[in-house]
Design a protein around this motif. Structure first.
Motif, short mmCIF file in Angstrom:
data_model
loop_
_atom_site.label_atom_id
_atom_site.label_comp_id
_atom_site.label_asym_id
_atom_site.label_seq_id
_atom_site.Cartn_x
_atom_site.Cartn_y
_atom_site.Cartn_z
N GLY A 180 0.79 -1.23 0.00
CA GLY A 180 0.00 0.00 0.00
C GLY A 180 0.82 1.27 0.00
N GLY A 181 2.14 1.15 0.16
CA GLY A 181 3.01 2.33 0.18
C GLY A 181 4.32 1.99 0.85
N ASN A 182 5.23 2.96 0.84
CA ASN A 182 6.55 2.76 1.45
C ASN A 182 6.73 3.50 2.77
OD1 ASN A 182 7.54 1.16 -0.74
ND2 ASN A 182 7.80 3.04 -1.93
N PHE A 183 5.88 4.51 3.02
CA PHE A 183 6.06 5.35 4.19
C PHE A 183 4.72 5.56 4.91
CE2 PHE A 183 8.95 6.70 0.78
CZ PHE A 183 10.16 6.32 1.35
N THR A 184 4.80 5.78 6.23
CA THR A 184 3.59 5.99 7.03
C THR A 184 3.53 7.39 7.63
OG1 THR A 184 4.62 5.16 9.06
CG2 THR A 184 3.54 3.54 7.63
N TRP A 185 4.65 8.13 7.60
CA TRP A 185 4.67 9.49 8.13
C TRP A 185 5.25 10.43 7.09
CZ3 TRP A 185 9.06 12.56 8.72
CH2 TRP A 185 8.85 13.80 9.33
N PHE A 186 4.62 11.63 6.97
CA PHE A 186 5.05 12.61 5.99
C PHE A 186 5.15 13.97 6.67
CE2 PHE A 186 3.06 9.19 3.78
CZ PHE A 186 3.75 9.05 2.59
N LYS A 187 6.28 14.64 6.47
CA LYS A 187 6.45 15.99 7.01
C LYS A 187 5.51 16.94 6.27
CE LYS A 187 10.20 18.87 8.73
NZ LYS A 187 11.68 19.01 8.80
N ASP A 188 5.08 17.99 6.95
CA ASP A 188 4.09 18.92 6.38
C ASP A 188 4.53 19.47 5.04
OD1 ASP A 188 2.48 18.52 8.53
OD2 ASP A 188 3.11 20.31 9.61
N ASN A 189 5.81 19.78 4.89
CA ASN A 189 6.28 20.38 3.65
C ASN A 189 6.59 19.35 2.56
OD1 ASN A 189 8.69 19.23 4.47
ND2 ASN A 189 9.66 21.17 5.01
N GLY A 190 6.40 18.07 2.89
CA GLY A 190 6.60 17.00 1.91
C GLY A 190 8.05 16.67 1.62
N LYS A 191 8.99 17.26 2.37
CA LYS A 191 10.40 17.04 2.09
C LYS A 191 11.02 15.90 2.88
CE LYS A 191 11.32 21.83 0.71
NZ LYS A 191 12.12 23.06 0.96
N ALA A 192 10.23 15.29 3.76
CA ALA A 192 10.73 14.15 4.54
C ALA A 192 9.60 13.16 4.76
CB ALA A 192 11.29 14.62 5.88
N MET A 193 9.94 11.88 4.76
CA MET A 193 8.95 10.83 4.98
C MET A 193 9.65 9.60 5.52
SD MET A 193 8.21 10.33 0.90
CE MET A 193 8.11 12.11 0.72
N SER A 194 8.94 8.84 6.35
CA SER A 194 9.53 7.66 6.97
C SER A 194 8.46 6.61 7.22
CB SER A 194 10.18 8.01 8.33
OG SER A 194 11.19 8.98 8.18
#
Length: 312
Positions: A180-194
């Protein structure tokens, strides 16, 4: 048993309704919620999250507007022997289908030292409780592999990642296949995800619950995505895997096997990893057979029938 986990970043009414919808639409039996930011959880709030009064719960309240965790479960779906709370987690020891399990909801803080305390406390809890199976789920605020984090300096996270991997190994847990995807958390500005959220399971749980995978759902009300454990696959008995020698005659077959094997990545004990990779490769081979040979077995059967009609 259907399980859902969600870091909702606050327990306002709109977020309760969203959780309730996910519970109903996926027929959830147990729901793990992190960052409720609620300092006094009660039956009313439990019913609002669940969507009915047919729910039981245990919670760890927030400190001010920070933290807060709750485990909700369908009334009568399981027998709870006792609950337990530690810094960064809340858990229940249950009896389900005559076997004991520990279900733990984790919200680990951003500090490496504070997360290390969570890992140590859970390992100590396992020693106290014994050898029953463990399902540890939630927001771990850490990743197991470097490719599960984008947009943040990798070197500064190396120590925390090493600690987390050591915890998973010591607890003898498995990170089952994620879809379903690679990441579960996304920073507000979209520049970081984990990929900070996941289900980590004892290997016996994977087999006994017939775990299919863990699925990252659509992100909306939070900077985290809800994740769901897919279980209860119908057991039709072992299926024969027919290997076709004609595959070796295809010029791209060996290169396909090599590439697909290299792409497969699973976490856990060596025997589980081998089992999981072989199972996944089998599924990829079945797709390849359909796409490249266009159901060659069916064609062979049709050809045989045609030959028999000529002979007859």
């Amino acid at each position: 048993m259907n399980l859902l986990s969600y870091n909702i970043r606050g327990g306002m009414s709109s977020k309760r309704k969203r959780v309730s919808y996910l519970i109903k639409s996926n027929n959830i039996d147990v729901c793990f919620i992190q960052e409720t930011k609620l300092s006094g959880f009660n039956d009313y709030l439990a019913g609002a999250f669940w969507g009915s009064s047919d729910v039981e719960w245990t919670a760890c309240n927030s400190v001010g507007a920070a933290g807060g965790m709750v485990i909700l479960w369908r009334k009568g779906a399981l027998t709870v022997n006792f609950s337990f709370v530690g810094k960064g987690f809340v858990g229940i020891n249950i009896l389900w289908k005559d076997k004991g399990y520990n279900l733990v909801n984790v919200y680990a803080l951003c500090s490496v030292l504070e997360r290390r305390l969570v890992w140590t406390s859970l390992l100590h809890k396992k020693q106290l409780i014994g050898q029953e199976e463990w399902c540890i789920v939630g927001d771990f605020n850490e990743v197991l592999r470097a490719d599960e984090r984008i947009g943040e300096g990798g070197s500064k996270h190396a120590r925390g990642m090493e600690d987390f991997w050591g915890f998973v190994e010591d607890m003898d847990l498995v990170d089952v296949n994620c879809v379903g995807g690679n990441f579960t958390w996304f920073k507000d500005n979209g520049k970081a995800m984990s990929r900070l959220d996941s289900f980590l399971l004892s290997r016996n749980i994977v087999e006994e619950w017939e775990v299919i995978d863990q699925r990252i759902e659509r992100r909306d009300i939070s900077d985290h995505s809800p994740i769901r454990l897919n279980v209860g696959k119908i057991d039709w008995g072992p299926k024969n895997f027919r290997f076709n020698n004609a595959w070796f005659k295809h010029e791209g077959f060996m290169e396909f096997i090599k590439d697909e094997w290299g792409k497969l990545s699973f976490m856990g004990r060596g025997d589980y990893v081998l089992y999981a990779k072989l199972k996944a490769l089998k599924e990829k081979l079945q797709v390849w057979n359909r796409e490249v040979f266009v159901w060659i077995d069916l064609k062979m059967e049709e050809g045989w029938r045609l030959l028999m009609s000529w002979i007859g």
